[in-house]
Every structure is written in structure tokens, then in C-alpha cells.
Design an enzyme around this catalytic site. Structure first.
Site, mmCIF file in Angstrom:
data_model
loop_
_atom_site.group_PDB
_atom_site.id
_atom_site.type_symbol
_atom_site.label_atom_id
_atom_site.label_comp_id
_atom_site.label_asym_id
_atom_site.label_seq_id
_atom_site.Cartn_x
_atom_site.Cartn_y
_atom_site.Cartn_z
ATOM 1 N N LYS A 178 0.843 -1.210 0.000
ATOM 2 C CA LYS A 178 0.000 0.000 0.000
ATOM 3 C C LYS A 178 0.875 1.256 0.000
ATOM 4 C CE LYS A 178 -1.672 1.480 4.012
ATOM 5 N NZ LYS A 178 -1.295 2.849 4.384
ATOM 6 N N ASN A 179 1.918 1.269 0.844
ATOM 7 C CA ASN A 179 2.690 2.493 1.022
ATOM 8 C C ASN A 179 3.651 2.770 -0.125
ATOM 9 O OD1 ASN A 179 1.246 2.872 3.293
ATOM 10 N ND2 ASN A 179 2.858 2.233 4.713
ATOM 11 N N CYS B 10 -3.230 12.407 13.068
ATOM 12 C CA CYS B 10 -4.130 11.251 13.007
ATOM 13 C C CYS B 10 -3.975 10.512 14.332
ATOM 14 C CB CYS B 10 -3.798 10.365 11.815
ATOM 15 S SG CYS B 10 -2.350 9.392 12.072
ATOM 16 N N ARG C 230 2.205 14.113 13.315
ATOM 17 C CA ARG C 230 2.635 13.896 11.930
ATOM 18 C C ARG C 230 2.807 15.191 11.132
ATOM 19 N NH1 ARG C 230 -0.282 8.590 9.720
ATOM 20 N NH2 ARG C 230 1.636 8.466 8.506
ATOM 21 N N ASP D 88 5.072 0.122 11.888
ATOM 22 C CA ASP D 88 3.786 -0.405 11.413
ATOM 23 C C ASP D 88 3.578 -1.853 11.830
ATOM 24 O OD1 ASP D 88 3.699 1.400 8.242
ATOM 25 O OD2 ASP D 88 3.320 1.986 10.318
ATOM 26 N N ARG E 96 -8.775 0.036 5.067
ATOM 27 C CA ARG E 96 -7.964 1.026 4.345
ATOM 28 C C ARG E 96 -6.665 0.394 3.840
ATOM 29 N NH1 ARG E 96 -6.926 6.389 7.585
ATOM 30 N NH2 ARG E 96 -5.464 6.469 5.853
#
Ligand code: EPZ
Length: 430
Positions: free
Chosen positions: A22-23, A117, A122, A305, A397
Site C-alpha cells: 500500500k505504502n 491522526c 505527523r 507499522d 484502508r
């Protein structure tokens, strides 16, 4: 709101296909608009964040043709609008990659400021520092970042903080600047390397991605390419820790084992058997796992993560483990939820101590963010009884077909949204 309902106790056993990262994909999709020619990208993960970014790209005038769930064709030639609306940034922060892409190609970009978030404030000061170093005027007005430049000129940039986002965003802007840009103290994550490889496949001249220094010789234009996104190391690690926590035997397929070295090292430290193959890794746990200490660090250190995933696993490891979260300031919220399942945890600042317990007990918990949500599902899979994880929109997500892949490994998990469905599941499994 949809929820996952899980009946714990089954060891996860079998093979699971890992999707695209995803990233990496989010940044690659943004970079795809830097050419007027057509770009074909495959091995995209079919997750909400990807779909929102594709909407944002189409929203500024690019043509976006979804060939199938994992493949898209993009042509940025029709872009006339350089203003990325807040609605997209609110949904996914990574829309800010369009800043670097639009500034690099059109020397102009207007992107709504991303907020903080659930895992921390961030800031994006390093992104803006890099753009200004290249010669862009960057103003913040009415919640928007307005960046523009007569032209961008290569510079020697030293980042104050190792930042994945800033490294990628500034690399995109520098790819079409005049002359040589040297970026130091950069992020070295596999997805940074993937974006550099993607840009080079379009004719950019980027050297050193994956090391501490990236050198970029700007080019006047970029051209068509066809590109496949690397496998998602975080999705892979999530299933690897699920195997450990449930005393299972899981092989994650379509991975790059080198990207999983820090994760594999910790799994071995707590007592799992790990076998590496060319593009797969097998994790076996027979229980009796023991504690360890872990500190999250930029790649190649242990990834932040993966911190919630190892956290829930350590809750079942004999002894006292320590976790130090050095990247984000608020990434232990899931431990409050885990304590409600019987975990013995104590958080002090950016460290958490976890006293292993024999068993967790199922409870109703809430997912505070993407990775924490996946981790609480792992806790439910290992716990006695039934766990309901709320707010699974976070999980969707970043994880494609999460419950289907878990069911394929023997998990008893369903997506529900009404009390009636919860009752039906409970009756069925009792
Ligand atoms: C990326 O976020 C990932 N997101 C995150 O994954 C991941 O946790 C993070 O990198 C670290 O690996 C995407 O790639 C879309 P950073 P990013 O800039 O780029 C500070 C997930 O679960 N910082 O490397 O925003 C920042 O506050 C998500 O998939 C500044 O101070 O992370 C943090 O403490 C969650 N100034 C540290 O650097 C800046 O300008 C690392 O952040 C930028 C960052």
C-alpha cells in the site's frame, strides 16, 4: 458501522498470498501523473486508500482506467487542475504525494494541509523544507499548502528527521528539477526504493535509494512505463505474527524475505521456527513463546507499522517484554483495548511493558487505527471466546480481503453490522 466478529482458539494453518505494498503504491500512483504518456501499474492492493487516491487523481483531470482490481492505466496529460481538495486529504494523508508530483512536473501544486491522526501529530515540515530548498515558494493559507516555482533547481538537502513521506515527496519534485540534487538522512524503506525504481523506469535518474544518500539528476520529461508494485511487507508481517499468536503454521507467499528480516529476527527471538524460501516465509509456533524487547526504528530496524502486531503477540509470551516506540508519539492506544482482553500492560511515555499471560479472553474492542485494528483481530484469533472489533473501516484502508484471507487459514471470523448478525454468529459457533 461494520465490525469483525471472531471466535478465537483456532491455530492459523496454511498459505496466504500477500498483495502489493500500500505504502509504495500510493506514492507510485501519484508519481504516475508526472508524464504525459500512459503508465500501467499492476499488483496494486485493492484497498480503500488506493481507491481514494485514484479518485483524487481523476479529480484533477488525469485519465484513470481500472483494468482490474489490481491493475490501473493512468495518463496525466489531461491534468488542468493543480488543487487537491481537502475531502481527499481528509480521507488519506498520502494524497500529499501529489504535492511533489505536481510541483515536479507543473511547478505548481495546491494541496490541503493533512491533519494529525490517531498515531501522532505527523508534521510535514521536512517535506516543505525540501521543496523550498529546490526553489519553490511554499505558503500555507486557509488550510492549504500552495507551492510554486519558476523552476526547480537541484540542491544539497539534509533532512532533520528520517521521513518516508518527505524522502519520497522531495524525490519526486527533484526528479524534474534542473541539475543535481543530493538528499541526505533519507528514509531507506523498501517502498522508498520502489518509488525510485518506478521513476527511473519512466526515465528519471535517481541513484542511492535504500541508502543514506540519494542523488538525483533532474530530467526534462518522463515517459510511459509498465510497473509492478513490490509485495507488502507489513501485510506479510501481520499474518506472520498471527501465526505466532495462534500457535499456527502459516506460509506467507509472494514476499521478499529480505524486507522481513527485522520481523523474522523477532519471531525467532520469541521462539518461533521460521523457514525462508525465495518468495515465501513459513512461520511455525508450538506455543511456549518467551518475551523479548523491541524498539521501532526506521528501516532496516523493526517497523513501527508492525508494533501493534508484535505487541499483541508479546501479551502471550512468558516473561516481561518491553516495547519502545521511537517513531510516533501515540501508537500504544491499542494496549488499553488489549488490557480489556486480559493482557497485563503498562505504558510509560514511549515505552510499554507487557507481562505475558496464559490466555486472553474475547471482548468487544475498538480499532484505533489501521495496524492496531489488525493487531486486535490477531488478539481475538488467539483469545478464548468471542471478540468483536469495531471501526473496521480502518482495517479496510490497508488490508485487502482481510477476513477472507484469515478464513482461508482456518480463522472463524465474519464481517457483521447488526446485533442480529452477531447473535446469529454466536449461536452458530457455540
Ligand atoms: C509513512 O508515513 C507510512 N505511511 C506510515 O504507515 C509509516 O508508519 C511511516 O511512514 C513510518 O514508516 C505511508 O507510507 C502512506 P514519516 P509518513 O514521515 O511518511 C516525523 C500505515 O500504517 N516527521 O516517516 O507520514 C513524524 O512525525 C502508515 O501504513 C516530521 O517530524 O511517516 C514521525 O515521527 C501509518 N516531519 C517520523 O518523522 C516531517 O516533515 C516518521 O514519519 C515528516 C515526518
Amino acid at each position: 458501522m461494520e465490525q469483525y466478529i471472531i471466535k478465537g482458539g483456532n491455530p492459523l494453518v496454511g498459505e496466504v498470498e500477500i498483495g502489493g505494498a500500500k505504502n509504495a503504491a500510493l506514492a507510485i500512483l501519484a508519481a504516475a501523473i508526472m508524464t504525459d504518456e500512459t503508465v500501467l501499474i499492476d499488483n496494486l492492493p485493492d484497498v480503500n486508500d488506493i481507491n481514494v487516491l485514484l479518485d483524487a487523481i481523476a479529480g484533477i483531470g488525469a485519465s484513470v482506467h481500472r483494468i482490474d482490481r489490481h491493475t490501473v492505466r493512468i495518463n496525466g496529460k489531461g491534468i488542468t487542475n493543480f488543487d487537491i481538495e481537502y475531502e481527499y486529504i481528509k480521507k488519506i494523508r498520502a494524497s500529499y504525494y501529489l504535492l511533489g508530483a505536481l510541483l515536479g512536473k507543473y511547478k505548481k501544486a495546491v494541496v490541503a494541509l493533512p491533519g494529525g491522526c490517531n498515531i501522532g501529530s505527523r508534521p510535514i515540515d521536512q517535506h516543505l523544507k525540501g521543496f523550498r530548498a529546490l526553489g519553490a515558494e511554499v505558503e500555507i493559507e486557509h488550510g492549504k499548502i500552495i507551492a510554486e516555482a519558476e523552476k526547480l533547481v537541484g540542491k544539497h538537502i539534509y533532512f532533520d528527521v528520517v521521513s518516508v513521506g518527505a524522502t519520497i515527496n522531495v524525490m519526486m519534485a527533484a526528479a524534474m528539477a534542473d541539475g543535481l540534487t543530493i538528499m541526505e538522512n533519507v528514509a531507506k524503506e523498501p517502498h522508498v526504493v520502489d518509488v525510485a525504481n518506478f521513476l527511473n523506469s519512466m526515465g528519471a535518474n535517481i541513484r542511492g535509494a535504500g541508502t543514506d544518500v540519494i542523488k538525483i539528476r533532474g530530467v526534462r520529461s518522463l515517459h510511459r512505463t509498465e510497473y509492478s508494485v513490490i509485495p507488502d511487507q507489513i501485510e506479510a508481517g501481520t499474518f506472520m505474527f498471527a501465526a505466532a499468536a495462534t500457535k499456527g503454521d502459516v506460509t506467507v507467499c509472494n514476499v521478499i524475505p529480505k524486507h522481513l528480516e527485522a520481523t523474522i529476527a523477532k519471531l525467532v527471538e520469541i521462539g518461533c521456527e521460521v523457514e525462508e524460501f525465495d518468495d515465501a516465509v513459513r512461520v511455525v509456533s508450538k506455543g511456549g513463546l518467551t518475551s523479548t524487547h523491541v524498539k521501532t526504528l526506521p528501516y532496516p530496524g523493526f517497523p513501527t507499522d508492525m508494533q501493534p502486531q508484535i505487541g499483541v503477540t508479546l501479551a502471550l509470551c512468558k516473561g516481561t517484554s518491553m516495547i519502545t516506540e521511537s517513531i510516533f508519539e501515540n501508537r500504544f492506544k491499542y494496549l488499553d483495548e488489549l488490557a480489556r482482553m486480559g493482557a497485563c500492560v503498562k505504558v510509560e511515555g514511549n515505552s510499554a511493558s507487557i507481562e505475558g499471560v496464559e490466555k486472553l479472553s474475547g471482548a468487544r474492542v475498538s480499532a484505533p487505527d489501521l495496524r492496531a485494528g489488525a493487531a486486535l483481530c490477531i488478539a481475538g484469533l488467539a483469545a478464548d471466546g468471542i471478540t468483536i472489533v469495531d471501526d473496521i473501516v480502518y482495517i479496510q484502508r490497508g488490508y485487502e480481503r482481510f477476513e477472507e484471507k484469515l478464513r482461508g487459514l482456518g480463522a472463524v471470523i465474519e464481517r457483521v453490522s447488526t446485533e442480529r448478525e452477531i447473535r446469529r454468529f454466536t449461536l452458530k459457533v457455540s
